[in-house]
Write a protein that holds these residues in place. Structure first.
Motif, short mmCIF file in Angstrom:
data_model
loop_
_atom_site.label_atom_id
_atom_site.label_comp_id
_atom_site.label_asym_id
_atom_site.label_seq_id
_atom_site.Cartn_x
_atom_site.Cartn_y
_atom_site.Cartn_z
N GLU A 1 0.82 -1.21 0.00
CA GLU A 1 0.00 0.00 0.00
C GLU A 1 0.86 1.26 0.00
OE1 GLU A 1 -2.95 -0.23 3.10
OE2 GLU A 1 -3.94 -1.94 2.15
N ILE A 2 1.87 1.27 -0.83
CA ILE A 2 2.74 2.45 -0.93
C ILE A 2 1.93 3.67 -1.36
CG2 ILE A 2 3.45 1.96 -3.32
CD1 ILE A 2 5.78 3.37 -0.61
N ASP A 3 0.80 3.44 -2.01
CA ASP A 3 -0.03 4.54 -2.50
C ASP A 3 -0.77 5.30 -1.40
OD1 ASP A 3 -1.32 2.02 -2.32
OD2 ASP A 3 -3.01 2.72 -3.49
N ILE A 4 -0.78 4.79 -0.17
CA ILE A 4 -1.46 5.54 0.89
C ILE A 4 -0.63 6.74 1.35
CG2 ILE A 4 -2.80 3.57 1.70
CD1 ILE A 4 -0.94 3.48 4.16
N GLU B 1 6.03 11.84 0.42
CA GLU B 1 6.52 10.77 1.30
C GLU B 1 7.00 9.57 0.49
OE1 GLU B 1 3.92 11.05 5.37
OE2 GLU B 1 2.86 10.42 3.55
N ARG B 2 6.25 9.20 -0.56
CA ARG B 2 6.66 8.09 -1.42
C ARG B 2 8.02 8.35 -2.01
NH1 ARG B 2 1.21 7.68 -3.33
NH2 ARG B 2 1.66 9.09 -5.04
N ASN B 3 8.22 9.56 -2.52
CA ASN B 3 9.51 9.91 -3.12
C ASN B 3 10.63 9.81 -2.09
OD1 ASN B 3 9.07 10.57 -5.94
ND2 ASN B 3 7.82 12.25 -5.18
N ASN B 4 10.39 10.34 -0.90
CA ASN B 4 11.42 10.31 0.14
C ASN B 4 11.76 8.88 0.57
OD1 ASN B 4 11.63 13.10 0.17
ND2 ASN B 4 10.22 13.35 1.88
N ILE B 5 10.74 8.06 0.76
CA ILE B 5 10.96 6.67 1.18
C ILE B 5 11.76 5.93 0.12
CG2 ILE B 5 9.81 4.46 1.59
CD1 ILE B 5 7.47 6.12 2.84
N LEU B 6 11.29 6.00 -1.12
CA LEU B 6 11.94 5.23 -2.19
C LEU B 6 13.33 5.75 -2.51
CD1 LEU B 6 8.85 4.57 -4.44
CD2 LEU B 6 10.06 2.95 -2.98
N TYR B 7 13.50 7.06 -2.47
CA TYR B 7 14.84 7.61 -2.73
C TYR B 7 15.80 7.17 -1.63
CZ TYR B 7 18.54 10.79 -4.07
OH TYR B 7 19.75 11.31 -4.47
N GLY B 8 15.36 7.25 -0.38
CA GLY B 8 16.22 6.83 0.72
C GLY B 8 16.60 5.37 0.62
N LEU B 9 15.64 4.52 0.30
CA LEU B 9 15.93 3.09 0.17
C LEU B 9 16.81 2.80 -1.04
CD1 LEU B 9 12.48 1.54 1.09
CD2 LEU B 9 14.60 1.38 2.42
N SER B 10 16.61 3.54 -2.12
CA SER B 10 17.38 3.27 -3.34
C SER B 10 18.85 3.67 -3.19
CB SER B 10 16.76 4.00 -4.53
OG SER B 10 16.95 5.40 -4.42
#
Length: 189
Positions: free
Chosen positions: A22-25, A30-39
């Motif tokens: 549910e990344i879309d919630i 926030e999605r950009n920050n989470i995915l950029y940090g993980l990447s």
């Protein structure tokens, strides 16, 4: 430090796969920050589960360029699959003799292939039935499904901007409104 920083400190250079259901919630930011940090982590595999592929296209270009994305689309559950899941859940969670197949069939039909709604509706119907003797009747199912669908609608509406809410309310009050009048009513509000 943020939770993400703590997590990344824990895994360090270890290879791992993280699944974000549910990344879309999350908001686009926030999605950009989470995915950029993980990447930025060297040995991470990221799986994102979303209701729409559009969420990937809405990511910042800098995030998309860091991901080697591959989309997998899962088909909606068939009625038989939803019914099977409900039968298993009901057998595990409900008192023997507190429901029958008609209840499960009705929930299956009303959920329209959405297992989440079906399971939530079964739970809600059981909660409506409990004070009245534990027998789950069709009227409890209808109340439960209405409750779940209203809850989902309320959640979707809560995510709208103030401007979108104004437009929504104008259309709700005047369902036959034409776009020119909608604009005028929006501006008035």
């Amino acid at each position: 430090a943020t939770k993400l920083d703590k997590f990344l400190g824990y895994v360090r250079d270890k290879p791992f796969i993280i699944i974000l259901d549910e990344i879309d919630i999350h908001s686009p930011k926030e999605r950009n920050n989470i995915l950029y940090g993980l990447s930025r982590t060297g040995k991470v595999g990221i799986m994102c589960i979303s209701r729409s592929e559009d969420d990937y296209h809405k990511l910042d270009e800098r995030v998309r360029s860091r991901l080697s994305a591959r989309a997998l689309e899962f088909e909606q559950y068939s009625s038989a699959q939803v019914l099977s899941i409900l039968q298993e859940r009901a057998a595990r969670a409900l008192k023997v003799g507190s429901y029958n197949e008609n209840v499960l069939n009705l929930i299956t039909a009303l959920s329209q292939g959405d297992v989440r709604i079906a399971i939530e509706a079964l739970k809600s119907a059981a909660e409506y039935a409990e004070p009245m003797g534990d027998w789950i009747g069709l009227e409890h199912v209808h109340k439960g499904v209405r409750n779940i669908k209203q809850s989902h609608a309320d959640m979707a509406l809560s995510e709208l901007t103030q401007h979108h809410k104004i437009i929504y309310n104008v259309i709700r009050e005047k369902p036959e409104i034409v776009s020119g009048n909608l604009w005028a009513d929006y501006v008035d509000v």
